[in-house]
Write an enzyme that holds these catalytic residues in place. Structure first.
Site, short mmCIF file in Angstrom:
data_model
loop_
_atom_site.label_atom_id
_atom_site.label_comp_id
_atom_site.label_asym_id
_atom_site.label_seq_id
_atom_site.Cartn_x
_atom_site.Cartn_y
_atom_site.Cartn_z
N ASP A 112 9.97 5.34 3.30
CA ASP A 112 9.78 5.35 4.76
C ASP A 112 9.97 3.96 5.34
OD1 ASP A 112 7.25 5.19 3.17
OD2 ASP A 112 6.42 4.58 5.09
N LYS A 125 4.63 -1.20 18.68
CA LYS A 125 3.92 -0.96 17.42
C LYS A 125 2.48 -1.43 17.58
CE LYS A 125 4.24 -2.16 12.50
NZ LYS A 125 5.00 -2.94 11.51
N ARG A 140 9.04 -4.03 18.89
CA ARG A 140 10.03 -4.16 17.83
C ARG A 140 11.36 -3.60 18.31
NH1 ARG A 140 8.43 -1.82 12.01
NH2 ARG A 140 8.42 0.21 13.04
P1 AMP Z 1 3.31 1.30 6.79
O1 AMP Z 1 2.50 0.97 5.58
O2 AMP Z 1 3.12 0.34 7.92
O3 AMP Z 1 4.73 1.55 6.49
O4 AMP Z 1 2.70 2.66 7.34
C1 AMP Z 1 2.72 3.87 6.62
C2 AMP Z 1 2.29 5.00 7.52
O5 AMP Z 1 0.94 4.79 7.95
C3 AMP Z 1 3.11 5.16 8.78
O6 AMP Z 1 3.17 6.53 9.05
C4 AMP Z 1 2.28 4.44 9.80
O7 AMP Z 1 2.54 4.88 11.12
C5 AMP Z 1 0.87 4.78 9.37
N1 AMP Z 1 -0.12 3.79 9.79
C6 AMP Z 1 -0.28 2.52 9.34
N2 AMP Z 1 -1.31 1.90 9.95
C7 AMP Z 1 -1.83 2.79 10.84
C8 AMP Z 1 -2.91 2.76 11.78
N3 AMP Z 1 -3.67 1.69 11.94
N4 AMP Z 1 -3.12 3.88 12.50
C9 AMP Z 1 -2.36 4.99 12.35
N5 AMP Z 1 -1.35 5.07 11.49
C10 AMP Z 1 -1.07 4.00 10.73
MG MG Z 2 6.29 1.74 7.64
#
Ligand code: AMP
Ligand code: MG
Length: 472
Positions: A244, A109, A172
C-alpha cells in the site's frame, strides 16, 4: 477568496467502489506553518493570505472545485495481506494539471477520520508532518521521484500518541495515489469490472503507451527499478515498503519510519517494528520485486486467458532482479566518476562498499570525499581505502570529467536523522528556525554550502537515532 486552485478532477468521477466522498474534519485553530511557493507555481496555485491558506490546508474550508474523498485500497503489510486499508486519515481534494502538463493529486494528510480509519484517530502530529515535508522535498532536490509537500498547518489540537502532542496536517502532492494495494483490493474481492477500470485509468494517467495489463506491469516495473536504484544510491531506507506504500507512478510515497543512513551497513533498519529486517537497506531491491509480484497477481485476474497471463507476468517479474542490478551498478559507477561500462565494475563497487562496512565509513561523506581526495579519512583503517583506490584510479583513466560527475551524483547534504529529530524537538517547543534552515539547505544538496558544514557532520555517538517509530 484569493487562494485559487485550478482543480480538474478525474478520480472523483470513478464509480463509488473506488472511494468514499466526504470532506475533511475541521480543526480548532489552523495556523499555516509552511507553504511551498515553488511547487505552488508549478501547480498554478495563486497563494492567498496566510489565514485563508490555513483554513483551506487545515481542512476547515473546502476550496471551490474540490471534490473531497477518501480512496479505497488494501495491501500487504510486512508480508501479511490486509484486505481493507484505504485513506484512514487523508482526504483527496482533487487534481490539478501543472504548467509542466503533469496531473497531480492534492491531498490533505491528518485530516480526520474516514470510513477507512479502523481504530485510528485520523490525525497526524507535528513531528511526522515536518519530517515528511523536509525529507520529501529533499528527495525532490536529489532528483529522485517523490511525492511533494505543498503546505503544513498546525491544528491547535492535541493528538494522543505516547503522550499529548501538537496536531498538524500535511498537504501532499503526488502524481497520483494509486498503489499496488489499489489493484489488490479489487482483485481480492473478485471485482473484475473495477479492476479493469482501474487498469485503464492507471494506463491513461501514467503510461499512455502501455498496452493492456501486462504493458502496465512492465511500465510499473521499470519505474520501480529507477526508483529503488536511486534510493540505494543515496543511502535511503524507506522503512515500510508495504504494497500500500508502493506507488504505481514510481514515486517515493509515505515517509513514515524512513531515514538516510549515516554509517554504511547493508543491514541497516530504522523502523522500530521491522524486527526481522524485511525492509533493511540492502533488502529493498528484493522487496520491490516481491511487491511487483503482488501487482502481477492482481492484474492477472482480469485477463481472458489467465494461464497465458501467468507466463507473461512471470517473465516480466523474473526480469526485474537483473534490471535492478544493472540500474544499481550504473548509479554506483557514476558515483565513482565512471561513465563507461566494463567487466570488473561490479567488483570495484562492492569492494568499496565492503571496506566501508568494515571501517564505519559514513555513506554520504565517503562518496562525496571521493571527488575531493579526502575519502581515506572516512575509514578507521585508511590503508583499506588506499588498497582499493589503486584499482579505482586505474579505472578512471580516459574518463572525461570524473570530478564533475561525482559532484553531480554524490550529494554533500542529506536530511540526517539526528537533525530531523532535533528540528522536530525545536518545532514542538515553538522554534521553526531549524525547519526553515533544513528546507533551505536541502534544496541545493549537491552544492557546497560552507556556512552549513555542521549539517554534513554525522551524528556523535550520543546523537545517533536508533529507530523512527510508526506512531505517526
Ligand atoms: P501507513 O503506515 O501510514 O502507510 O498507514 C497504513 C494504514 O493505516 C493506512 O490505511 C492509513 O490511512 C492508516 N492510518 C495510519 N495512521 C492512522 C491514524 N492516525 N488514523 C487513521 N488511520 C490511520
Ligand atoms: Mg501508507
Amino acid at each position: 477568496m484569493t487562494l485559487m486552485i485550478p482543480f480538474d478532477n478525474t478520480y472523483a468521477a470513478l464509480p463509488g467502489a473506488f472511494h468514499s466522498k466526504l470532506p475533511p474534519v475541521p480543526v480548532k485553530a489552523p495556523d499555516l506553518l509552511a507553504f511551498n511557493e515553488d511547487l505552488a507555481a508549478v501547480l498554478g496555485i495563486s497563494a492567498g493570505d496566510a489565514a485563508e491558506m490555513a483554513q483551506v490546508f487545515g481542512g476547515n474550508i473546502v476550496p471551490e472545485g474540490a471534490e473531497p474523498l477518501a480512496q479505497l485500497y488494501a495491501g500487504h503489510q510486512f508480508g501479511t495481506y490486509n484486505p481493507q486499508l484505504g485513506d484512514g486519515r487523508a482526504i483527496l481534494l482533487g487534481e490539478v494539471v501543472g504548467s509542466d502538463g503533469i496531473r497531480r493529486d492534492i491531498q490533505l494528510k491528518g485530516s480526520g477520520r474516514t470510513p477507512y480509519s479502523r481504530g485510528g484517530d485520523g490525525r497526524a502530529w507535528l513531528g511526522p508532518v515536518l519530517r515528511e515535508y523536509v525529507v520529501s522535498e529533499a528527495m525532490h532536490s536529489l532528483r529522485i521521484p517523490t511525492t511533494r509537500a505543498l503546505a503544513a498547518v498546525a491544528t491547535g489540537e492535541t493528538v494522543w500518541r505516547e503522550g499529548g502532542l501538537p496536531g498538524a496536517v500535511l498537504t501532499r502532492v503526488a502524481a497520483s495515489h494509486l498503489r499496488v494495494g489499489t489493484f489488490q483490493v479489487f482483485a481480492a474481492r473478485g471485482d473484475t469490472d473495477s479492476l479493469r477500470q482501474l487498469t485503464e485509468y492507471a494506463i491513461a494517467r501514467h503510461y499512455p503507451d502501455a498496452e493492456g495489463p501486462m504493458g502496465l506491469l512492465r511500465a510499473v516495473r521499470d519505474a520501480q527499478v529507477t526508483l529503488v536504484s536511486a534510493w540505494m544510491s543515496v543511502g535511503f531506507i524507506h522503512g515500510v515498503m508495504n504494497t500500500d506504500n508502493s506507488s504505481i507512478s514510481g514515486e517515493t510515497i509515505d515517509y513514515g519510519p524512513c531515514a538516510f543512513m549515516d554509517v554504511y551497513h547493508p543491514n541497516t533498519v530504522f523502523s522500530s517494528i521491522d524486527r526481522g529486517g524485511r525492509y533493511a537497506y540492502a533488502n529493498q531491491p528484493n522487496i520491490a520485486v516481491w511487491n511487483l509480484a503482488q501487482l502481477a497477481t492482481a492484474l492477472i485476474q482480469q485477463l481472458e486467458d489467465p494461464q497465458a497471463g501467468v507466463e507473461e507476468a512471470t517473465e516480466i517479474v523474473h526480469a526485474m532482479p537483473k534490471l535492478l542490478e544493472e540500474a544499481w551498478l550504473a548509479r554506483f559507477r557514476a558515483k565513482l566518476g565512471i561513465t563507461s561500462a566494463r567487466a570488473g565494475d561490479l567488483e570495484l563497487v562492492t569492494g568499496l562498499l565492503e571496506r566501508m562496512a568494515q571501517n564505519q565509513s559514513d555513506f554520504t561523506n565517503t562518496f562525496r570525499a571521493l571527488g575531493t581526495g579526502d575519502a581515506r579519512d572516512q575509514f578507521t583503517d585508511p590503508a583499506a581505502f588506499d588498497s582499493w583506490a589503486e584499482g579505482w584510479q586505474a579505472r578512471l583513466e580516459g574518463e572525461p570529467d570524473p570530478q564533475a560527475l561525482m559532484r553531480r551524483t554524490n550529494p554533500a547534504f542529506i536530511p540526517r536523522n539526528h537533525r530531523i529529530e532535533e528540528m522536530i524537538a525545536s518545532a514542538v517547543a515553538g522554534d521553526f528556525a531549524p525547519f526553515h534552515r533544513l528546507t533551505t539547505v536541502l534544496a541545493r544538496p549537491y552544492e557546497e554550502q560552507p556556512e552549513h558544514a555542521d549539517l554534513q557532520r554525522p551524528p556523535a555517538p550520543e546523537e545517533v537515532v536508533q529507530a523512527t517509530f510508526c506512531g505517526t
